[in-house]
Structure formats: C-alpha cells, structure tokens
Design an enzyme around this catalytic site. Structure first.
Site, PDB file in Angstrom:
ATOM      1  N   GLY A  84      51.760  13.074  -8.548  1.00  0.00           N
ATOM      2  CA  GLY A  84      51.065  13.751  -9.622  1.00  0.00           C
ATOM      3  C   GLY A  84      52.015  14.415 -10.595  1.00  0.00           C
TER       4      GLY A  84
ATOM      5  CD  GLU B 177      51.230   9.173  -1.167  1.00  0.00           C
ATOM      6  OE1 GLU B 177      50.889   8.995  -0.001  1.00  0.00           O
ATOM      7  OE2 GLU B 177      50.445   9.550  -2.064  1.00  0.00           O
ATOM      8  N   PRO B 178      55.515   8.780  -5.598  1.00  0.00           N
ATOM      9  CG  PRO B 178      57.769   8.498  -6.157  1.00  0.00           C
ATOM     10  CD  PRO B 178      56.847   8.758  -4.986  1.00  0.00           C
ATOM     11  N   GLY B 179      54.322   7.458  -8.674  1.00  0.00           N
ATOM     12  CA  GLY B 179      53.975   6.255  -9.431  1.00  0.00           C
ATOM     13  C   GLY B 179      54.480   6.421 -10.852  1.00  0.00           C
TER      14      GLY B 179
ATOM     15  NE  ARG C 191      47.891   6.815 -18.619  1.00  0.00           N
ATOM     16  CZ  ARG C 191      48.261   7.769 -19.440  1.00  0.00           C
ATOM     17  NH1 ARG C 191      48.707   7.475 -20.650  1.00  0.00           N
ATOM     18  NH2 ARG C 191      48.199   9.027 -19.087  1.00  0.00           N
TER      19      ARG C 191
ATOM     20  CE1 TYR D 215      41.833   8.502 -16.166  1.00  0.00           C
ATOM     21  CE2 TYR D 215      43.596   7.026 -16.844  1.00  0.00           C
ATOM     22  CZ  TYR D 215      42.681   7.438 -15.902  1.00  0.00           C
ATOM     23  OH  TYR D 215      42.610   6.799 -14.705  1.00  0.00           O
TER      24      TYR D 215
ATOM     25  CB  CYS E  72      33.283  -5.912 -30.514  1.00  0.00           C
ATOM     26  SG  CYS E  72      33.907  -7.134 -31.673  1.00  0.00           S
ATOM     27  CD  GLU E  73      32.722  -1.324 -26.068  1.00  0.00           C
ATOM     28  OE1 GLU E  73      32.486  -0.106 -26.130  1.00  0.00           O
ATOM     29  OE2 GLU E  73      32.141  -2.115 -25.334  1.00  0.00           O
TER      30      GLU E  73
ATOM     31  CE1 TYR F  12      48.045   4.561 -11.776  1.00  0.00           C
ATOM     32  CE2 TYR F  12      49.470   6.104 -12.926  1.00  0.00           C
ATOM     33  CZ  TYR F  12      48.924   5.628 -11.753  1.00  0.00           C
ATOM     34  OH  TYR F  12      49.268   6.202 -10.561  1.00  0.00           O
TER      35      TYR F  12
HETATM   36  C1  LIG Z   1      47.743   7.127  -7.638  1.00  0.00           C
HETATM   37  C2  LIG Z   1      48.325   7.743  -6.454  1.00  0.00           C
HETATM   38  C3  LIG Z   1      49.655   8.189  -6.469  1.00  0.00           C
HETATM   39  C4  LIG Z   1      50.534   8.140  -7.693  1.00  0.00           C
HETATM   40  O1  LIG Z   1      50.227   9.116  -8.633  1.00  0.00           O
HETATM   41  P1  LIG Z   1      51.109   9.266  -9.972  1.00  0.00           P
HETATM   42  O2  LIG Z   1      50.431  10.313 -10.756  1.00  0.00           O
HETATM   43  O3  LIG Z   1      51.116   7.927 -10.649  1.00  0.00           O
HETATM   44  O4  LIG Z   1      52.487   9.626  -9.554  1.00  0.00           O
HETATM   45  C5  LIG Z   1      50.161   8.702  -5.295  1.00  0.00           C
HETATM   46  N1  LIG Z   1      49.411   8.783  -4.166  1.00  0.00           N
HETATM   47  C6  LIG Z   1      48.124   8.374  -4.124  1.00  0.00           C
HETATM   48  C7  LIG Z   1      47.360   8.475  -2.869  1.00  0.00           C
HETATM   49  C8  LIG Z   1      47.546   7.845  -5.269  1.00  0.00           C
HETATM   50  O5  LIG Z   1      46.269   7.461  -5.226  1.00  0.00           O
END
Ligand SMILES: *Cc1c(COP(=O)(O)O)cnc(C)c1O
Length: 404
Positions: A221, A262-264, A301, A305, A331-332, A359
C-alpha cells in the site's frame, strides 16, 4: 522524457505501433533494491504483488532479483510457476474464493493465506495441522487515498476482523491448524506512516496468540508520486519505525520471525509509460480536446479511481504550453486528464502517460471490441516486445456464432 535507457520512445512507437505500454526494467530492479536496503535490519522476504503487472517477462525479471511473488488467484499462481517461481516462494492471498480453489492452491504447494472464518474452519477440517496457513486480519483502520482502495476498514470485505480474535483462536485450536503467519494489507496509496504502524500493532496483538509463527506479513500500500507535487510514503521513516516495532515484537515473542512485504505499485508503477497517438485536436468554444487512440479500455485508473496520471507530449516537447482535456476514443466519458498543460499538441503526436506500470495493462479490457495494446520492456538498453498487440481473431477466439 523521450528515452528509456537511451532507447528513443518515438522509434519504439514506430516499430511496435500505438497504443503501447513500455516498461523500464532497470527501474523495477532499482525499486526492489531500494526496498531491500531500507529493510536491511530484519530478515526480509519481498513478495511482488503480481496483479499490478502480470506480464510473464516482468515476472521473470522479478524472479531473477531473488524475490518471491504474491498472487490473488490460482491463475496468477500458475503464471508465477510458469515464470520460474518455486511454489513455496509464492504467497496466495485470495479473497472470497471457493474452498475448491484453495484446495487447488494447496495442491500446487503455494503458501496459503486465509481471510475468513468459514473457509478457515473448512481448511482445518480438511488438513488439520498437515498444511500450514497464514491468516489475514482486518485491523479496522481506514487507510489510503479513497474508500475504493482502502481495504482494512470495518466495512471492508477483506480479512478476519481483529474483533473476532476469540473465534479465530477457537477455530485454530479446534483443528490444531498450523498458523505460519499473520497478514495485514490495508489498501493502496497509503501516505500516513502511522496507519502502517497502527495496523502493525493490531497484528502483533493477534500474532502473540499463535506459538508457531514463521513470519508476519505487512502487505503493501506504499504511496508513490503520481503528481509532481505529490508526496510518497516516507520510506525512511516507515522502515525505521516498522523495523523497530517488529524487532521489539520478535523479542517479546521469543523467536526471530521473517518480515514479509507484498509491494506492487512501488515496484512497477514508475517503470511504465503508456504511449498513445493523437487522433484529433478538437477546439470547442470552451475546451480544447485531444483525442487519443485509446481509452479506459486500456488504462482505467484515471476514470475508475479519479487518479491523476501525468501526461506529456513527447513529440513536440519544446513548443509553447497550452491547456487541453485529454480524452479517449471509447463511447463513454473517458478523460485521461482535464486542463492539462501540454506542449502544443498536433494530430499524430505521441502522448506519454506516466506511472502506467501498475494497474495499467493488468486492468485493460476489450470494451468497444478494441484490441488490447502491445507491451514492450526495455532491458539492457534494448526494446523487447513482451506482448503482441491483439488481433481481431483474439477477440473472436472464444465466441461461438450459432446457426440462426
Ligand atoms: C494488491 C495487493 C498488494 C499490492 O498493493 P500495492 O498498493 O500495489 O503495493 C499487496 N497485497 C495484497 C494482498 C494485495 O491484494
């Protein structure tokens, strides 16, 4: 920004067409190293959140850095295994999936994370203490940019409520479930370090009830800069305080544990640019629209969002700035950005939308029967096509035209 690792982006568009996602592999590697160096005082396991950008070449790149994977579906687990991750390096963190899917994940050998009591009960009945699992806690904290991306508050569907600790402990004891870890993930775009620390405290209070833990998973997050004036999560402050709290907890617990993250977004967002070509510049009395060859079917996004994503005209960078509304061809109403100052835009110019790594493609669709874009990764100074642009055949592939 006209180049990535010296590769000219306009040439890349000529070669692979538009719209196009382009990722800088170096940036992803740098971000992994950055997180690692910030959390060097604890035994750290990074699990890349695959859902943010799932391309198999990106998964391979991440794997090559020696980190693990976090997946939210069996399909993502299978992709991870295909990319070369060992099942035990993969953490499976689904929400509201069927018990059958959990059983599939157990059969694959990935680490299981359970986020509700009925499924935990079934898990215990089926596996007893023979398969370890982690539990996801809802700390009842509102976090992050907005309620769509905050997933740890009292009304969120995610996790076992921290208020249900007694029930949780009862289920675990009844079936002698081997609880390997406790997990919390409160949302995306969280700026406030205190939110991380508060949810960590909730997790510690729960974790002390389980005697055989191997790790605590603090999810992700981390907020990143979408806007130039934006603030990102203060990693220096967060890592210092979270490591201190974690080490203190391990001391009290009486055993060293691993810290999982768990970085995304923080790993892949900045690495990605979304490149779209200008179809038309349309001067209305009030607003000048720039219509590009894409829409929320390819990058949702900004519309889903209300997210700000920086836009730049890379074809005409030195021209005088003007204000535009950048819109798509769907078409939106699909506005990428309103009242944006861009160097004068002409039809045929290429616009770069920044922070499109996370994303972006992974949320793309075929709405309006448009083909999804190609993806390119710049790796060691060379642009590699890592996903072909779809064809009409791809759109028709699973459709069945019945005889009428
Ligand atoms: C989506 C998700 C993440 C990654 O979140 P980011 O905001 O992209 O870092 C980590 N853990 C879980 C369980 C998720 O669903």
């Amino acid at each position: 920004m006209n180049t990535i690792q010296g590769v000219n982006l306009l040439d890349v568009c000529k070669e692979f067409g538009t719209p196009l996602y382009v990722y800088d592999a170096d940036k992803i590697v740098q971000q992994i190293d950055k997180l690692r160096s910030h959390f060097s005082r604890v035994p750290l396991q990074l699990k890349y959140a695959a859902k943010s950008l799932t391309n198999i070449s990106v998964l391979k790149l991440v794997k090559a850095q020696g980190i693990g994977l976090d997946v939210v579906s069996v399909e993502e687990a299978l992709l991870g295994i295909k990319a070369g991750f060992a099942p035990e390096e993969i953490s499976y963190t689904p929400n509201c999936v069927s018990f059958e899917e959990i059983q599939e994940a157990v059969a694959l050998g990935v680490a299981i994370n359970i986020d509700n009591l009925p499924i935990l009960e079934e898990f215990g009945k089926t596996y007893g203490s023979s398969v370890a699992c982690c539990v996801r806690i809802n700390p009842n904290i509102m976090a992050g940019g907005n309620t769509k991306i905050s997933v740890g508050h009292s009304f969120s569907k995610f996790g076992i409520s921290a208020l249900q600790l007694d029930e949780l402990v009862a289920v675990v004891e009844k079936h002698e479930i081997d609880i390997s870890g406790v997990h919390v993930h409160t949302g995306s775009d969280i700026l406030d370090v205190d939110v991380f620390l508060k949810s960590a405290q909730v997790v510690f209070d729960i974790a002390k009830h389980f005697s055989n833990l191997r790790f605590i998973d603090f999810g992700s997050g981390f907020k990143i800069n979408y806007h130039q004036e934006d603030k990102s999560t203060n990693l220096d402050e967060l890592s210092e305080k979270l490591q201190d709290a974690f080490l203190k907890f391990c001391d009290e617990y009486g055993k060293p544990l691993e810290m999982w993250l768990e970085p995304g977004k923080i790993l892949v967002s900045e690495s990605g640019l979304f490149l779209a070509k200008v179809n038309v510049v349309k001067e209305n009395p009030q607003v000048t629209f720039v219509g590009v060859d894409s829409g929320f079917n390819h990058l949702i996004r900004p519309m889903f969002y209300d997210a700000y994503q920086h836009i730049e005209n890379i074809s005409n960078p030195d021209a005088a700035k003007k204000k535009y509304n950048v819109v798509g061809y769907i078409c939106e109403t699909d506005t990428f950005g309103s009242e944006r100052e861009l160097s004068e835009v002409r039809s045929g110019d290429i616009l770069a939308i920044h922070n499109a790594g996370a994303y972006g493609f992974s949320m793309a669709s075929n709405y309006n029967s448009r083909r999804r874009p190609a993806e390119v990764m710049v790796y060691k100074g060379k642009a590699h096509l890592i996903r072909q642009r779809e064809t009409l055949d791809d759109i028709l592939k699973n459709q069945i035209a019945i005889d009428l």
